[in-house]
Design a protein around this motif. Structure first.
Motif, PDB file in Angstrom:
ATOM      1  N   TRP A 179      44.743  45.707  31.972  1.00  0.00           N
ATOM      2  CA  TRP A 179      44.361  44.315  32.159  1.00  0.00           C
ATOM      3  C   TRP A 179      45.365  43.597  33.057  1.00  0.00           C
ATOM      4  O   TRP A 179      45.014  42.685  33.805  1.00  0.00           O
ATOM      5  N   LYS A 180      46.627  44.015  32.982  1.00  0.00           N
ATOM      6  CA  LYS A 180      47.654  43.378  33.810  1.00  0.00           C
ATOM      7  C   LYS A 180      47.338  43.550  35.291  1.00  0.00           C
ATOM      8  O   LYS A 180      47.471  42.621  36.090  1.00  0.00           O
ATOM      9  N   TYR A 181      46.887  44.762  35.660  1.00  0.00           N
ATOM     10  CA  TYR A 181      46.527  45.010  37.053  1.00  0.00           C
ATOM     11  C   TYR A 181      45.299  44.187  37.450  1.00  0.00           C
ATOM     12  O   TYR A 181      45.213  43.685  38.577  1.00  0.00           O
ATOM     13  N   PHE A 182      44.359  44.051  36.512  1.00  0.00           N
ATOM     14  CA  PHE A 182      43.167  43.233  36.751  1.00  0.00           C
ATOM     15  C   PHE A 182      43.575  41.806  37.119  1.00  0.00           C
ATOM     16  O   PHE A 182      43.092  41.231  38.110  1.00  0.00           O
ATOM     17  N   TRP A 183      44.527  41.229  36.365  1.00  0.00           N
ATOM     18  CA  TRP A 183      44.971  39.866  36.643  1.00  0.00           C
ATOM     19  C   TRP A 183      45.840  39.801  37.898  1.00  0.00           C
ATOM     20  O   TRP A 183      45.831  38.789  38.610  1.00  0.00           O
TER      21      TRP A 183
END
Length: 246
Positions: A185-189
């Motif tokens: 999710w961190k990469y998504f954000w």
């Protein structure tokens, strides 16, 4: 669907940052950013990051004395010195040359120079990482670079310059934030924030896989770890830390 969601969320974020986009369009944001926003805002962010990463910096720089010359002298060159938050970790008596593409950090830099009288400050050069022509080849024992490779225009050119100015057997020390795991999710954000973040923070890229650049550079040895140095409410994590030997 994921790509469409990212585009929609990027658009929402850009809408929120519309005043900055407009200032950038008319040519006002970049000079204001370099003269006022970056020195003062990043000055405070650097202090926060220093508190979060103090252990990593202490562990990283404790090996600097290993790269002294036979005479006992240790010459350091720091790329993107900024506010000078690394000074407290450098060995007593070493000679430091500071460089930064932005000369507007002077107030914070002078303050940290005054606080670190155990160092000999030789000069401050206004220079980008990929153009250190004022520094003679093979003249320094160690090059330091923390939270800088995220925003240089030419990563490979910067690493080539690092190798040029280092003496044989010298070391390049780094602590940099990098792209998160693509499945996280961190990469998504990071993907959502990237365009607006890059504009606001003067070219800072959230999704660079800098460990690959270091692996591909012509160093004889590379010691690198992936670590977490999370800053609250920002996508600036994870990090890589370590050093590479010429």
């Amino acid at each position: 669907m994921a790509d469409l969601t990212i585009l929609l969320l990027r658009a929402c974020l850009a809408l929120l940052a519309m005043p900055i986009y407009l200032l950038s369009f008319v040519g006002i944001w970049k000079p204001f950013c370099k003269k006022v926003f970056i020195p003062y805002v990043l000055g405070h962010i650097s202090d926060i990051h220093l508190k979060k990463s103090k252990k990593q910096r202490q562990e990283l720089f404790q090996t600097l004395p290993d790269f002294r010359r036979g005479s006992g002298e240790l010459r350091l060159l720091e790329i993107g010195t900024g506010c000078g938050v690394n000074f407290e970790f450098y060995p007593p008596g070493c000679k430091v040359t500071c460089t930064d593409i932005n000369p507007n950090f002077q107030q914070f830099l002078s303050k940290n120079m005054a606080k670190n009288q155990h160092l000999h400050f030789e000069q401050f050069l206004v220079a980008s990482g990929d153009d250190l022509h004022q520094v003679p080849s093979g003249s320094v024992d160690a090059v330091i670079c923390t939270l800088v490779l995220c925003s240089v225009n030419n990563i490979s050119g910067t690493l080539e310059e690092v190798l040029r100015v280092l003496r044989p057997g010298g070391a390049f020390y780094f602590l940099e934030h990098v792209a998160a795991d693509p499945s996280s999710w961190k990469y998504f954000w990071q993907q959502i924030c990237h365009p607006t973040w890059k504009l606001i923070f003067d070219g800072c890229c959230l999704t660079r896989e800098l460990w690959k650049n270091l692996q591909q550079a012509n160093f004889s040895e590379l010691k690198l770890r992936h670590v977490s140095v999370a800053l609250p409410w920002t996508p600036v994590d994870p990090h890589i830390v370590g050093y590479a030997v010429k």
